[in-house]
Design an enzyme around this catalytic site. Structure first.
Site, PDB file in Angstrom:
ATOM      1  N   ASP A 406      35.616 -53.827  56.985  1.00  7.54           N
ATOM      2  CA  ASP A 406      35.754 -54.930  56.316  1.00  7.54           C
ATOM      3  C   ASP A 406      36.268 -55.681  57.706  1.00  7.54           C
ATOM      4  O   ASP A 406      36.603 -55.641  58.684  1.00  7.54           O
ATOM      5  CB  ASP A 406      36.916 -54.743  55.567  1.00  7.54           C
ATOM      6  CG  ASP A 406      37.349 -56.114  54.585  1.00  7.54           C
ATOM      7  OD1 ASP A 406      36.279 -57.023  54.276  1.00  7.54           O
ATOM      8  OD2 ASP A 406      38.423 -56.438  54.132  1.00  7.54           O
ATOM      9  N   GLU A 409      33.406 -60.075  60.714  1.00  5.35           N
ATOM     10  CA  GLU A 409      32.394 -61.126  60.866  1.00  5.35           C
ATOM     11  C   GLU A 409      32.632 -61.420  62.282  1.00  5.35           C
ATOM     12  O   GLU A 409      31.754 -61.810  62.963  1.00  5.35           O
ATOM     13  CB  GLU A 409      32.913 -62.275  59.859  1.00  5.35           C
ATOM     14  CG  GLU A 409      32.520 -62.176  58.585  1.00  5.35           C
ATOM     15  CD  GLU A 409      33.454 -61.237  57.765  1.00  5.35           C
ATOM     16  OE1 GLU A 409      34.632 -60.973  58.256  1.00  5.35           O
ATOM     17  OE2 GLU A 409      33.010 -60.368  56.879  1.00  5.35           O
ATOM     18  N   ASP A 483      34.393 -61.136  48.701  1.00  5.51           N
ATOM     19  CA  ASP A 483      35.221 -61.671  47.848  1.00  5.51           C
ATOM     20  C   ASP A 483      34.660 -62.567  46.816  1.00  5.51           C
ATOM     21  O   ASP A 483      34.933 -63.815  46.705  1.00  5.51           O
ATOM     22  CB  ASP A 483      36.400 -62.294  48.593  1.00  5.51           C
ATOM     23  CG  ASP A 483      37.076 -61.359  49.448  1.00  5.51           C
ATOM     24  OD1 ASP A 483      36.991 -60.092  49.142  1.00  5.51           O
ATOM     25  OD2 ASP A 483      37.857 -61.593  50.304  1.00  5.51           O
TER      26      ASP A 483
HETATM   27  C1  GLC Z   1      39.173 -58.630  52.103  1.00  6.54           C
HETATM   28  C2  GLC Z   1      38.122 -58.015  51.549  1.00  6.54           C
HETATM   29  C3  GLC Z   1      38.531 -57.237  50.247  1.00  6.54           C
HETATM   30  C4  GLC Z   1      39.689 -56.432  50.368  1.00  6.54           C
HETATM   31  C5  GLC Z   1      40.859 -57.363  51.218  1.00  6.54           C
HETATM   32  C6  GLC Z   1      42.002 -56.645  51.712  1.00  6.54           C
HETATM   33  O1  GLC Z   1      39.465 -59.666  51.559  1.00  6.54           O
HETATM   34  O2  GLC Z   1      36.893 -58.646  51.279  1.00  6.54           O
HETATM   35  O3  GLC Z   1      37.492 -56.358  49.684  1.00  6.54           O
HETATM   36  O4  GLC Z   1      40.283 -55.914  49.493  1.00  6.54           O
HETATM   37  O5  GLC Z   1      40.351 -57.985  52.229  1.00  6.54           O
HETATM   38  O6  GLC Z   1      41.626 -55.479  52.564  1.00  6.54           O
END
Ligand code: GLC
Length: 765
Positions: A406, A409, A483
């Site tokens: 995650d 980017e 998200d």
């Molecule tokens: C980001 C991700 C989400 C995750 C959060 C905490 O917002 O897109 O899926 O739960 O971070 O790690």
């Protein structure tokens, strides 16, 4: 200042030329070389080459000879293909077996046609151009009949005609709406469908790129903030051909392990071992099948990747083992940001080895993410990718087989949402700025994670989930759409988004079922789970402080329906797995927009509130609250309602009733569909036949679902053929590859529709 030389600073004069586009201009000289035909023009140098018979690569450098670099996205080597060069009074023709590039010389303009005369791309009044700022752009004629698909992960509708889209990997928590088009993935590739036929363009440039299909009625453009104008024209002629050819270029999806196709449960966060146990226990007690549980950032010690907080998770190895024994995989989140902490081994190692992104002057770049001030591995360097890959051992030693990447980017908590654009990436000794390589950071993190896991898993297939990516991301990871929110609008948007991801070479994608931010409710979760059942990636995930949205969160009636659909997903797994295997070979997505199969049917051009699974299964979810009917478009042919076996003539819109527990689902006549009768394990399988007068065929694929043994031939294929003749149905089955024996012990055959006689392998039943 005014009394120094500053008074005569050149910046005081407005430079009007900066914004001006310089057309490529006339060809001054051209010559044929081994790699293609080179054109020296007034304002640039162009190489036109056949990359293979189905692809013409055009590369323009405004200031020098094109470097023709092999990018991070391209996985295929240029083929040596014969081509012929011919000159006329005002043009040069470069002709291969399938395509011809005609270059008009004054000024340089390109026309790409197929041998049969079909035009793919045409440059009219405007062609290629550049600005002194380094921006490169190229214009193409847009015909009335053109419709556009692909572009990776974008908001809004399916057909992108009339849109202007930016590719810049961005962490967007503010709601994804039609105005926000730069999301987490950048896939600068699109498919044009024109009069039933298709061609593709892959713009291989990692800078910020813009695709403008809006500004002018009869022309579109694609541009980049810097670098070369380097693009591939992909022949088609069918939409499936284009995606297949594009994934030859950028690579096919690695066949995922079977467990990745099951139902996954996530939450930000299941915070303790006890909570995870209780969750699993509830799934088991309620007999809701489950394949994976995700550990979000709370599992870590101060959000340090490659650690476990021992208060919350005293014995992760035991937990992971116990869950695995129950058939459930644990997938921990791993973000790229490494906490600045001189007593933390990952940070220390990275600093000592120079593995983090740095400025040209040698200072490490620090940015704030979950752990606070953090450094970011420079994945553009092979050694760094290997180092990161080796660190995956921390998880694989505990029994983990899947990782969730995650914030790659990369997201940074500041105004620009990302790293300083002036940061350098080593790029294996050829440093480039973050401005140039931003868009590939997530792709390369995915590569590092996938390759590392693959080495460590002793022959097992890794599962990697990623938020960010670039063209080619399908080689390493599954993509989820970030998200989203518990909005009906986001349920609706997940369809065109994932359909276009599929058209962009990424067959394995999905949105957070139930929505991530905001609060879900019973109706939304029921309808979203029905949709998720037929999305390639099926995970329920939600944010901190939102209402819980596990399957049982909204009362018994909702729970029963959700359970029914999760079970249905498992019934459909043999078919899904067959389609996933097909996608890993051909690149053609599992979940397809109708336009992919019916490119001549104008009703499908922008149809994205319903979709196909494979060629002939039509899914039409309910997408608004308290709604119990909807309009469904059935393309030409005869269809059968999956639930009632009612036959319906297509080529029209119909009104379908859909009570709360019903997801409208239609099977085209002439379909063979395997269904598991039991799940986890699949003991019995039944082959459902929806016969037609024409012979229909299906090859059911299976293998061990977890290793790479299938690549050495250890797989199973059952070929099935069926047809109807004089009210009798004839079915023939043949095991065409038996090196692997599936789990199921019994195979039964189920014929749908009115029949008098069934003959299976010559025997009347
Ligand atoms: C980001 C991700 C989400 C995750 C959060 C905490 O917002 O897109 O899926 O739960 O971070 O790690």
């Amino acid at each position: 200042m005014e009394d120094t030389s500053f008074a005569i600073h050149p910046d005081r004069e407005k430079d009007t030329d900066e914004g001006k586009f310089y057309d490529i201009g006339n060809v001054r000289k051209w010559q044929e070389e081994a790699d293609g035909v080179h054109f020296i023009c007034q304002n640039g140098y162009v190489v036109v080459q056949f990359y293979c018979q189905e692809m013409i690569r055009v590369t323009m450098n405004p200031t020098g000879v094109p470097m023709m670099e092999q990018s991070f996205a391209v996985a295929m080597k240029k083929e040596q293909v014969p081509f012929e060069v011919r000159e006329s009074a005002d043009a040069v023709y470069i002709t291969g077996e399938k395509l011809t590039a005609k270059i008009t010389l004054t000024p340089f303009r390109l026309l790409v046609t197929e041998a049969n005369g079909r035009t793919l791309l045409n440059e009219g009044e405007r062609g290629m151009a550049s600005r002194r700022t380094g921006e490169v752009i190229c214009f193409k004629d847009m015909e009335e009949a053109d419709h556009f698909y692909g572009f990776g992960e974008k908001t809004s509708f399916l057909d992108k005609r009339g849109e202007k889209m930016t590719m810049w990997n961005s962490d967007v928590f503010a709601p994804h709406n039609p105005e926000v088009d730069a999301l987490y993935q950048s896939i600068p590739f699109f498919v044009t469908i024109r009069n039933g036929q298709a061609h593709g363009v892959f713009f291989d440039n990692t800078f910020q790129t813009v695709f403008d299909l809006k500004q002018e009625a009869h022309r579109y453009s694609f541009s980049a903030a810097g670098g070369e104008l380097d693009y591939y024209v992909i022949a088609g002629p069918s939409p499936k051909d284009v995606v297949s050819q594009y994934t030859r270029l950028t690579g096919k999806m690695a066949l995922p392990p079977k467990w990745a196709l099951g139902y996954h449960q996530s939450r930000y966060s299941y915070k303790t071992e006890a909570e995870v146990h209780e969750l699993v226990h509830t799934f088991q007690e309620k007999e809701i099948p489950l394949d994976a549980i995700y550990l979000d950032i709370h599992y870590m010690e101060g959000y340090r990747v490659f650690t476990f907080n021992r208060d919350r998770f005293p014995n992760p190895a035991k937990l992971i083992d116990e869950l695995k024994a129950a058939g459930i995989h644990v997938v921990p989140i791993v973000d790229p940001g490494v906490k600045r902490d001189p007593e933390y081994p990952v940070y220390l190692e990275g600093i000592q080895a120079g593995h983090f992104c740095q400025y040209a002057e040698g200072d490490v770049y620090f940015g704030d993410v979950w752990p606070g001030e953090s450094a970011f591995p420079d994945f553009t360097n092979q050694d760094v990718r290997e180092w990161w890959g080796e660190w995956q051992k921390f998880y694989t030693d505990l029994g983990v087989e899947g990782i969730w990447n995650d914030m790659n980017e990369p997201a940074v908590f500041n105004e620009t949402k990302t790293m300083d654009l002036a940061v350098w990436h080593d790029n294996d000794g050829y440093p480039k700025t973050h401005r140039e390589l931003h868009n590939v950071y997530g792709l390369l993190m995915g590569e590092a994670t996938y390759s590392g896991l693959k080495k460590l898993l002793n022959g097992k297939r890794p599962f990697v989930l990623t938020r960010a990516g670039f063209a080619g991301v399908q080689r390493y990871a599954t993509v989820w759409t970030g998200d989203n929110r518990s909005f009906w609008e986001h349920l609706q948007m997940s369809m065109p988004m994932c359909l276009n991801l599929g058209m962009s070479g990424v067959p394995f994608s999905g949105a957070d079922v139930g929505g991530f931010a905001h609060d879900a409710n019973a109706d939304l979760l029921v309808r979203w789970t029905q949709l998720g059942t037929f999305m390639p990636y099926f995970r329920n995930h939600s944010n901190l402080d939102t209402v819980h949205q596990e399957p049982w969160s909204f009362g018994e009636e909702a729970e029963a329906i959700i359970k029914k659909y999760i079970q249905l997903r498992y019934r459909w797994l043999p078919h899904f797995y067959t389609l996933f295997h097909e996608a890993s070979v051909t690149g053609v997505p599992v979940m397809r927009p109708l336009v992919m199969e019916y490119p001549e049917d104008a009703n499908t051009f922008n149809l994205a509130d319903q979709f196909l699974i494979g060629e002939n299964i039509l899914v039409a979810p309910i997408t608004t609250p308290t709604t119990y009917h909807r309009v469904v478009y059935l393309p030409e042919g005869e269809w059968i309602d999956y639930w009632t076996d009612q036959q319906i003539i297509g080529g029209r819109h119909i009104l379908v009733a859909a009570k709360w527990d019903q997801l409208p689902l239609f099977i085209k006549v002439g379909t063979i569909l395997p269904q598991a009768e039991t799940f986890k394990p699949v003991d019995n399988i039944s082959i459902h036949v929806y016969p037609s007068d024409k012979v229909c065929e299906y090859t059911l694929y299976d293998d061990d679902g977890e290793t790479f043994a299938y690549q050495a031939g250890d797989y199973f294929q059952l070929h099935i053929k069926a047809w109807k003749q004089d009210e009798a149905v004839y079915i023939e089955t043949e095991e065409i590859h038996g090196a692997f024996q599936p789990d199921w012990k019994e195979v039964s055959i189920n014929v749908h529709g009115p029949v008098n006689k069934i003959v299976i392998n010559g025997k009347e039943q």
